[in-house]
Motif scaffolding. Structure first.
Motif, PDB file in Angstrom:
ATOM      1  N   ASN A 131       0.868  -1.173   0.000  1.00  0.00           N
ATOM      2  CA  ASN A 131       0.000   0.000   0.000  1.00  0.00           C
ATOM      3  C   ASN A 131       0.903   1.220   0.000  1.00  0.00           C
ATOM      4  N   PRO A 132       0.952   1.943  -1.114  1.00  0.00           N
ATOM      5  CA  PRO A 132       1.913   3.058  -1.199  1.00  0.00           C
ATOM      6  C   PRO A 132       1.558   4.223  -0.288  1.00  0.00           C
ATOM      7  N   ASN A 133       0.409   4.177   0.376  1.00  0.00           N
ATOM      8  CA  ASN A 133       0.004   5.306   1.205  1.00  0.00           C
ATOM      9  C   ASN A 133       0.120   5.051   2.699  1.00  0.00           C
ATOM     10  N   VAL A 134       0.095   3.788   3.125  1.00  0.00           N
ATOM     11  CA  VAL A 134       0.109   3.502   4.557  1.00  0.00           C
ATOM     12  C   VAL A 134       1.235   2.523   4.874  1.00  0.00           C
ATOM     13  N   LEU A 192      -6.290   9.243   4.037  1.00  0.00           N
ATOM     14  CA  LEU A 192      -4.930   8.713   4.169  1.00  0.00           C
ATOM     15  C   LEU A 192      -4.703   7.528   3.236  1.00  0.00           C
ATOM     16  N   ASN A 193      -5.621   6.579   3.269  1.00  0.00           N
ATOM     17  CA  ASN A 193      -5.410   5.342   2.519  1.00  0.00           C
ATOM     18  C   ASN A 193      -5.440   5.566   1.006  1.00  0.00           C
ATOM     19  N   GLU A 194      -6.256   6.527   0.564  1.00  0.00           N
ATOM     20  CA  GLU A 194      -6.375   6.725  -0.878  1.00  0.00           C
ATOM     21  C   GLU A 194      -5.424   7.792  -1.402  1.00  0.00           C
ATOM     22  N   GLN A 195      -5.254   8.885  -0.633  1.00  0.00           N
ATOM     23  CA  GLN A 195      -4.514  10.027  -1.168  1.00  0.00           C
ATOM     24  C   GLN A 195      -3.293  10.423  -0.336  1.00  0.00           C
ATOM     25  N   ARG A 196      -3.081   9.761   0.769  1.00  0.00           N
ATOM     26  CA  ARG A 196      -1.916  10.032   1.606  1.00  0.00           C
ATOM     27  C   ARG A 196      -1.906  11.483   2.100  1.00  0.00           C
TER      28      ARG A 196
END
Lengths: 551, 192
Positions: A303-306, B92-96
């Motif tokens: 997951n590149p965001n978390v 957070l999970n989709e766009q950070r």
């Protein structure tokens, strides 16, 4: 009644045109000529000499680690090629293909396990090989260049591991590579976040990190690039260096051990080749058993965001990860690894001690052995800290503490000299002060030509530090734990970084002496910075944020 | 070497004997050499070196892609009225990105640790963002208070569209105190 004459059949088969065309050399009579012919006439064996000195066969002398490293490299090549048949390096498919390898491909799980465990074993074997070669002084003239090739091979072994662990496209993969490539982005001049980088026009889409990633973030291009590097480009370079490495070993008479009177060489076939086969077979068995007993880890899909919490590198890079807690990325991630590699390559050229070639010589090489083993020990101590003592939020957890126990927020850090340091003018004070300390440390061990009494010097230094600690405690600035930290870390740095060099290398010529001291002081700076951060919450001793110069 | 020396030193030809020989016949001029062997080799090797250097440069350039296919950095974060005061981890999970609502408006922070790029987690009970990779700690404003991070978290451009939606653009970043509190890194929004 016709009986089956095995001997006759054997003779007919061996004497047939087909057999003779494949295996040359006539009837094997086990004469010295036969044994020599077996080595010379076989393309795979002919990199060996025909005869070898008996010392080169002793397990306790060679540990067999070079050969085992090569056996592991072959295992990795075979299992790696097998895995490539079922793996597609794209974001949408990579993780699913790994899952298929684990659950839907016959022997897929076993092959992936073998590839993973052989890679880890190879890291250990190559490091052990380096330690053995160092301790037996086998890098000294005329083997300096081959030691350098060995250091490059160690570096490439680690780089192969690094490129390999992006491929499963799990959480470990993406975050390890995010961190690793961001370190490249912190390279001085060449990285957009490194010192001087933005001054020369480095941006997120034109610096060295961009070429590694093939983009501005870890994505499709990155996976493909790492795949190509891992499967083709780097193994090719390793192969070329291996040929060079082996060739040099042979040309340098296979063993650095000192000659003994009337030493008689032994035949490589069967004595050396037999041992190599046994070592390779044992290695294969070991990897197979390990791969049956334990499955290679696979985390959740990337997951590149978390980021997972905590997120840790594979064990052999956790020491580097721990180092990154104490120093800025461009120091811990670029300069220090660079210094380690260059320093290791430089060792044969700065070590002028002619003694200890080809045998363990603690008494005759006290400085070289002590400092080298200190470096190896520190690397593994950092790995231990990062692996075992870091919990959620990468906070410090003792082994007896439960990771589920929430830790209080760490206290704010501060800088000694800098814009937010002890005073506004502190940079003006800090730069000359740091420079003076560094210069004195660099030069004094050589300038004091009379050998200092080790016990008295250490006693005086520890007494002075204890006095500082006592004053600090009296003023309420530090507690007994901080005092103990201060005493231990500064004491160790003073002993290994000043007393030992003063005793052993003050007679070295200036260029060699200065190079050695740069390496020694860099090593000690790790100890000192760890003490400053862990005990005193010091972020930087000196910081000049406008040019990203933080120490 | 001496036989083919293309550039004989000036005094290498024997001087005429002291007795003047007035009528010495003029030597025929040496045939003009278009290029000496040494110069030719120099030129050849230089060209080869230049070829290798140019190939290396071209190879390096080859590794820089000209077109990259990456997602847009701009997104619609929905109705501003849908956010409560404090940190929202909704995107957070989709766009950070964290959307932070203060009594006077909104700012958005890129959830990328300025140390080495991991995503920190928001710990509301301690009022801190904590990074799981090397332990950096940030305040609600994004300032570093512990750990190795060298600078504050980046705030992104955030605008209030006429529809009442928050438009976040992660390509436009700022983290300097004094600048980051103002437009376009802060969207005024009077609480109704």
């Amino acid at each position: 009644m016709p009986t089956l004459d095995i001997e006759k059949i054997k003779k007919e088969v061996v004497d047939s045109q087909l057999w003779r065309s494949v295996f040359r050399g006539g009837v094997w009579k086990d004469t010295p000529r036969d044994r020599a012919g077996h080595i010379i006439g076989n393309v795979w064996l002919h990199l060996h000499p025909v005869k070898v000195r008996p010392r080169a066969l002793e397990w306790l002398y060679t540990w067999g680690m070079g050969g085992i490293s090569f056996a592991l490299y072959l295992i990795l090549t075979l299992t790696g090629v097998a895995l490539m048949f079922y793996y597609r390096p794209t974001i949408g498919l990579a993780y699913r293909d790994i899952k298929d390898l684990e659950f839907a491909v016959t022997l897929g799980m076993f092959l992936r396990n073998a590839h993973r465990w052989a890679a880890q074993a190879m890291v250990v074997a190559v490091i052990a090989h380096m330690v053995r070669v160092f301790l037996t002084g086998a890098y000294k003239k005329p083997r300096e260049f081959n030691w350098g090739i060995g250091v490059l091979l160690l570096t490439l072994t680690l780089f192969l591991s690094f490129t390999g662990y992006l491929l499963p496209w799990d959480q470990l993969a993406i975050w390890a590579v995010t961190v690793g490539t961001n370190m490249a982005g912190a390279t001085p001049v060449l990285g957009n976040e490194g010192p001087l980088g933005s001054l020369v026009g480095m941006r997120i889409n034109n610096d060295v990190r961009f070429t590694l990633l093939g983009g501005t973030m870890v994505g499709e291009n990155t996976l493909l690039r790492f795949y190509v590097m891992h499967c083709v480009a780097v193994p090719l370079v390793v192969g070329i260096l291996l040929i060079l490495h082996f060739w040099r070993i042979r040309k340098d008479s296979f063993s650095a051990a000192p000659y003994v009177a009337n030493e008689e060489k032994v035949d490589v076939w069967p004595h050396l080749v037999k041992r190599e086969y046994i070592a390779a077979a044992a290695t294969v068995l070991f990897i197979m058993v390990w791969s049956i007993l334990q499955n290679a880890p696979l985390e959740a899909i990337a997951n590149p965001n978390v980021t997972t919490n905590p997120s840790k590198a594979p064990w052999y890079f956790v020491g580097l990860q721990e180092l990154l807690v104490y120093f800025d990325p461009w120091i811990a991630g670029v300069v220090m690894p660079g210094l380690i590699i260059v320093g290791l390559i430089a060792i044969p050229y700065i070590d002028t001690n002619p003694k200890g070639v080809g045998y363990y010589a603690w008494k005759e090489r006290p400085f070289a052995n002590t400092l080298f083993m200190l470096g190896v020990f520190m690397w593994f101590a950092l790995i231990y800290i990062g692996y075992a003592l870091r919990g959620p939020n990468y906070a410090w957890y003792w082994p007896w503490e439960d990771w589920l126990m929430p830790k209080a927020a760490p206290p704010p850090t501060w800088s000694v000299f800098g814009p937010h340091g002890v005073a506004a003018y502190s940079m003006l004070l800090g730069i000359p002060l740091m420079g003076a300390v560094a210069a004195a440390w660099m030069l004094l061990p050589k300038l004091i030509q009379k050998e200092l009494d080790g016990k008295k010097t250490m006693g005086a230094f520890l007494g002075a530090v204890a006095l500082v600690a006592a004053v600090g405690m009296a003023l309420g600035k530090m507690g007994p734990i901080e005092g103990a930290f201060l005493l231990f870390f500064t004491g160790a740095s003073f002993y290994y970084g000043f007393v030992l060099p003063q005793r052993h290398i003050r007679a070295l010529d200036w260029p060699r002496y200065l190079v050695t001291m740069v390496l020694v002081i860099s090593t000690m700076s790790v100890l000192l910075k760890m003490c400053a951060r862990l005990a005193f919450n010091i972020k930087y001793v000196l910081t000049i944020p406008s040019i990203s110069m933080n120490f | 070497m001496s036989e083919t020396n293309p550039n004989p030193a000036p005094d290498s030809t024997p001087k005429a004997p002291a007795a003047p020989v007035a009528a010495a016949p003029a030597k025929p001029a040496a045939p003009a050499k278009p290029i000496s062997r040494g110069d030719f080799l120099w030129a050849g090797w230089s060209m080869l070196a230049a070829f290798f250097a140019a190939s290396a440069a071209a190879g390096a350039r080859f590794m820089f892609p000209n077109v990259i296919y990456e997602p847009s950095q701009k997104f619609n974060a929905g109705q501003a009225s849908g956010y409560d005061l404090g940190v929202s981890t909704k995107w957070l999970n989709e766009q950070r990105v964290w959307i932070v609502r203060t009594p006077s408006g909104f700012y958005a922070m890129w959830a990328r640790c300025t140390h080495l790029g991991c995503t920190p987690n928001w710990w509301g009970d301690q009022n801190r963002f904590k990074c799981p990779c090397h332990g950096s700690n940030y305040t609600l404003d994004g300032d570093v208070i512990a750990g190795p991070a060298p600078m504050p978290l980046w705030r992104t451009k955030v605008e209030l569209a006429p529809t009442g939606d928050l438009i976040v653009d992660k390509a436009v970043l700022e983290n300097k105190p004094g600048k980051r509190e103002h437009a376009p890194y802060f969207a005024n929004y009077a609480s109704a």
